[in-house]
Write a protein that holds these residues in place. Structure first.
Motif, PDB file in Angstrom:
ATOM      1  N   ALA A  12       0.812  -1.215   0.000  1.00 13.23           N
ATOM      2  CA  ALA A  12       0.000   0.000   0.000  1.00 13.23           C
ATOM      3  C   ALA A  12       0.848   1.269   0.000  1.00 13.23           C
ATOM      4  CB  ALA A  12      -0.948  -0.005   1.200  1.00 13.23           C
ATOM      5  N   GLY A  13       2.062   1.201   0.510  1.00 14.24           N
ATOM      6  CA  GLY A  13       2.922   2.382   0.569  1.00 14.24           C
ATOM      7  C   GLY A  13       3.269   2.952  -0.789  1.00 14.24           C
ATOM      8  N   LEU A  14       3.323   2.114  -1.807  1.00 17.76           N
ATOM      9  CA  LEU A  14       3.659   2.568  -3.160  1.00 17.76           C
ATOM     10  C   LEU A  14       2.431   2.657  -4.065  1.00 17.76           C
ATOM     11  CD1 LEU A  14       6.924   0.534  -3.768  1.00 17.76           C
ATOM     12  CD2 LEU A  14       6.717   2.955  -3.223  1.00 17.76           C
ATOM     13  N   ALA A  15       1.264   2.531  -3.479  1.00 19.35           N
ATOM     14  CA  ALA A  15       0.054   2.466  -4.290  1.00 19.35           C
ATOM     15  C   ALA A  15      -0.852   3.663  -4.049  1.00 19.35           C
ATOM     16  CB  ALA A  15      -0.683   1.166  -3.997  1.00 19.35           C
ATOM     17  N   SER A  16      -0.336   4.839  -4.266  1.00 23.69           N
ATOM     18  CA  SER A  16      -1.177   6.035  -4.156  1.00 23.69           C
ATOM     19  C   SER A  16      -2.253   5.966  -5.228  1.00 23.69           C
ATOM     20  CB  SER A  16      -0.331   7.288  -4.359  1.00 23.69           C
ATOM     21  OG  SER A  16       0.166   7.325  -5.685  1.00 23.69           O
ATOM     22  N   THR A  17      -3.260   6.782  -5.089  1.00 24.00           N
ATOM     23  CA  THR A  17      -4.326   6.819  -6.093  1.00 24.00           C
ATOM     24  C   THR A  17      -3.750   7.152  -7.464  1.00 24.00           C
ATOM     25  OG1 THR A  17      -5.949   7.448  -4.424  1.00 24.00           O
ATOM     26  CG2 THR A  17      -6.512   7.914  -6.715  1.00 24.00           C
ATOM     27  N   ALA A  18      -2.816   8.091  -7.506  1.00 21.31           N
ATOM     28  CA  ALA A  18      -2.199   8.459  -8.794  1.00 21.31           C
ATOM     29  C   ALA A  18      -1.470   7.267  -9.408  1.00 21.31           C
ATOM     30  CB  ALA A  18      -1.245   9.629  -8.595  1.00 21.31           C
ATOM     31  N   ASN A  19      -0.725   6.517  -8.610  1.00 22.07           N
ATOM     32  CA  ASN A  19      -0.015   5.339  -9.130  1.00 22.07           C
ATOM     33  C   ASN A  19      -0.988   4.262  -9.593  1.00 22.07           C
ATOM     34  OD1 ASN A  19       2.448   6.510  -8.667  1.00 22.07           O
ATOM     35  ND2 ASN A  19       2.936   5.280  -6.862  1.00 22.07           N
ATOM     36  N   ARG A  20      -2.064   4.065  -8.842  1.00 24.22           N
ATOM     37  CA  ARG A  20      -3.053   3.056  -9.237  1.00 24.22           C
ATOM     38  C   ARG A  20      -3.708   3.450 -10.566  1.00 24.22           C
ATOM     39  NH1 ARG A  20      -5.956   0.551  -3.903  1.00 24.22           N
ATOM     40  NH2 ARG A  20      -4.144   0.687  -2.552  1.00 24.22           N
ATOM     41  N   LYS A  21      -4.058   4.708 -10.704  1.00 25.01           N
ATOM     42  CA  LYS A  21      -4.660   5.161 -11.964  1.00 25.01           C
ATOM     43  C   LYS A  21      -3.671   5.013 -13.119  1.00 25.01           C
ATOM     44  CE  LYS A  21      -8.130   8.346 -10.171  1.00 25.01           C
ATOM     45  NZ  LYS A  21      -8.582   9.738 -10.086  1.00 25.01           N
ATOM     46  N   PHE A  22      -2.410   5.329 -12.874  1.00 20.71           N
ATOM     47  CA  PHE A  22      -1.383   5.191 -13.909  1.00 20.71           C
ATOM     48  C   PHE A  22      -1.259   3.733 -14.356  1.00 20.71           C
ATOM     49  CE2 PHE A  22       3.036   4.336 -15.143  1.00 20.71           C
ATOM     50  CZ  PHE A  22       3.168   5.228 -16.193  1.00 20.71           C
ATOM     51  N   ASN A  23      -1.368   2.805 -13.409  1.00 15.18           N
ATOM     52  CA  ASN A  23      -1.216   1.382 -13.712  1.00 15.18           C
ATOM     53  C   ASN A  23      -2.530   0.694 -14.059  1.00 15.18           C
ATOM     54  OD1 ASN A  23       1.637   1.017 -13.437  1.00 15.18           O
ATOM     55  ND2 ASN A  23       1.365   1.385 -11.258  1.00 15.18           N
ATOM     56  N   ASP A  24      -3.559   1.477 -14.328  1.00 17.47           N
ATOM     57  CA  ASP A  24      -4.856   0.918 -14.691  1.00 17.47           C
ATOM     58  C   ASP A  24      -5.260   1.358 -16.100  1.00 17.47           C
ATOM     59  OD1 ASP A  24      -7.211  -0.603 -13.985  1.00 17.47           O
ATOM     60  OD2 ASP A  24      -8.279   1.313 -13.902  1.00 17.47           O
ATOM     61  N   LYS A  25      -4.304   1.472 -16.976  1.00 14.55           N
ATOM     62  CA  LYS A  25      -4.631   1.854 -18.339  1.00 14.55           C
ATOM     63  C   LYS A  25      -3.717   1.126 -19.308  1.00 14.55           C
ATOM     64  CE  LYS A  25      -1.970   6.096 -17.774  1.00 14.55           C
ATOM     65  NZ  LYS A  25      -2.026   7.544 -17.750  1.00 14.55           N
ATOM     66  N   GLU A  26      -4.085   1.183 -20.561  1.00 17.30           N
ATOM     67  CA  GLU A  26      -3.351   0.523 -21.640  1.00 17.30           C
ATOM     68  C   GLU A  26      -3.117  -0.939 -21.294  1.00 17.30           C
ATOM     69  OE1 GLU A  26       0.068   2.945 -22.456  1.00 17.30           O
ATOM     70  OE2 GLU A  26      -1.148   4.734 -22.747  1.00 17.30           O
ATOM     71  N   ASN A  27      -1.902  -1.409 -21.376  1.00 17.44           N
ATOM     72  CA  ASN A  27      -1.593  -2.812 -21.105  1.00 17.44           C
ATOM     73  C   ASN A  27      -0.989  -3.008 -19.721  1.00 17.44           C
ATOM     74  OD1 ASN A  27      -2.526  -3.841 -23.541  1.00 17.44           O
ATOM     75  ND2 ASN A  27      -0.628  -3.294 -24.584  1.00 17.44           N
ATOM     76  N   ARG A  28      -1.489  -2.229 -18.769  1.00 15.31           N
ATOM     77  CA  ARG A  28      -0.974  -2.335 -17.408  1.00 15.31           C
ATOM     78  C   ARG A  28      -2.113  -2.681 -16.450  1.00 15.31           C
ATOM     79  NH1 ARG A  28       1.646   2.617 -19.065  1.00 15.31           N
ATOM     80  NH2 ARG A  28       0.076   3.759 -17.926  1.00 15.31           N
ATOM     81  N   ALA A  29      -1.721  -3.277 -15.349  1.00 22.96           N
ATOM     82  CA  ALA A  29      -2.663  -3.568 -14.266  1.00 22.96           C
ATOM     83  C   ALA A  29      -1.859  -3.534 -12.975  1.00 22.96           C
ATOM     84  CB  ALA A  29      -3.314  -4.930 -14.467  1.00 22.96           C
ATOM     85  N   PHE A  30      -2.532  -3.659 -11.835  1.00 23.73           N
ATOM     86  CA  PHE A  30      -1.816  -3.632 -10.562  1.00 23.73           C
ATOM     87  C   PHE A  30      -2.453  -4.572  -9.557  1.00 23.73           C
ATOM     88  CE2 PHE A  30      -5.062  -0.385 -10.159  1.00 23.73           C
ATOM     89  CZ  PHE A  30      -5.569  -0.607  -8.884  1.00 23.73           C
TER      90      PHE A  30
END
Length: 169
Positions: A12-30
């Motif tokens: 959770a420490g590296l999973a800010s909302t901005a990071n989650r949104k960044f990793n929730d598009k194109e060919n990325r997931a988290f």
């Protein structure tokens, strides 16, 4: 890397909302591990409820309340990892929340807690002057310290006792 999809795994420490949104598009997931304590109250209640659990690869919904009270049932499921899942939407981001429960891991955590409580009791009984600051995983978290007078007023004299939830067996 010529990968078809990249899945970022973090705590959770590296999973800010901005990071989650960044990793929730194109060919990325988290995938993010997170403490139940950090969830909103209604999600905590859902996650800690003994009902609505599933077993991977099996049909049906399970109530795990008897796993704590019936050792025969607990032994039958000792190698099973129960789970529950739901969709949540927060900060314009839809996520799947997955919670797991394992009897084997429960027993492991109980043994750790029991050993820490025993260490805390031993320290209070034999060497209380060595009690100092502690972190969230330290056995000293089971000891509370207060300075009091004989009448119970705050003073420079120290009283050391076991914290609520600690016990001798």
């Amino acid at each position: 890397f010529e990968l078809s999809k990249l899945i970022v795994c973090t705590d959770a420490g590296l999973a800010s909302t901005a990071n989650r949104k960044f990793n929730d598009k194109e060919n990325r997931a988290f995938i993010t591990t997170q403490s139940i304590k950090k969830l909103k109250k209604h999600l905590q209640q859902w996650a800690l409820s003994k009902k609505e659990w599933k077993i991977p690869g099996k049909e049906g919904i399970y109530d795990i309340s008897k796993l704590d009270t019936d050792e025969t049932i607990a032994n039958a499921y000792k190698n099973v990892t129960f789970y529950k899942e739901r969709r949540i939407r927060e900060n314009d981001l839809e996520q799947k929340l997955v919670v797991t429960y394992s009897i084997k891991y429960r027993n492991y955590q109980r043994e750790i807690r029991k050993a820490q409580i025993e260490r805390a009791i031993k320290l209070v009984d034999k060497n209380p002057q060595n009690i100092s600051k502690h972190n969230q995983n330290d056995f000293k978290r089971f000891i509370s310290k207060k300075s009091i007078t004989a009448d119970g007023e705050m003073a420079s004299k120290k009283s050391i006792q076991y914290r609520h939830g600690a016990y001798r067996s």
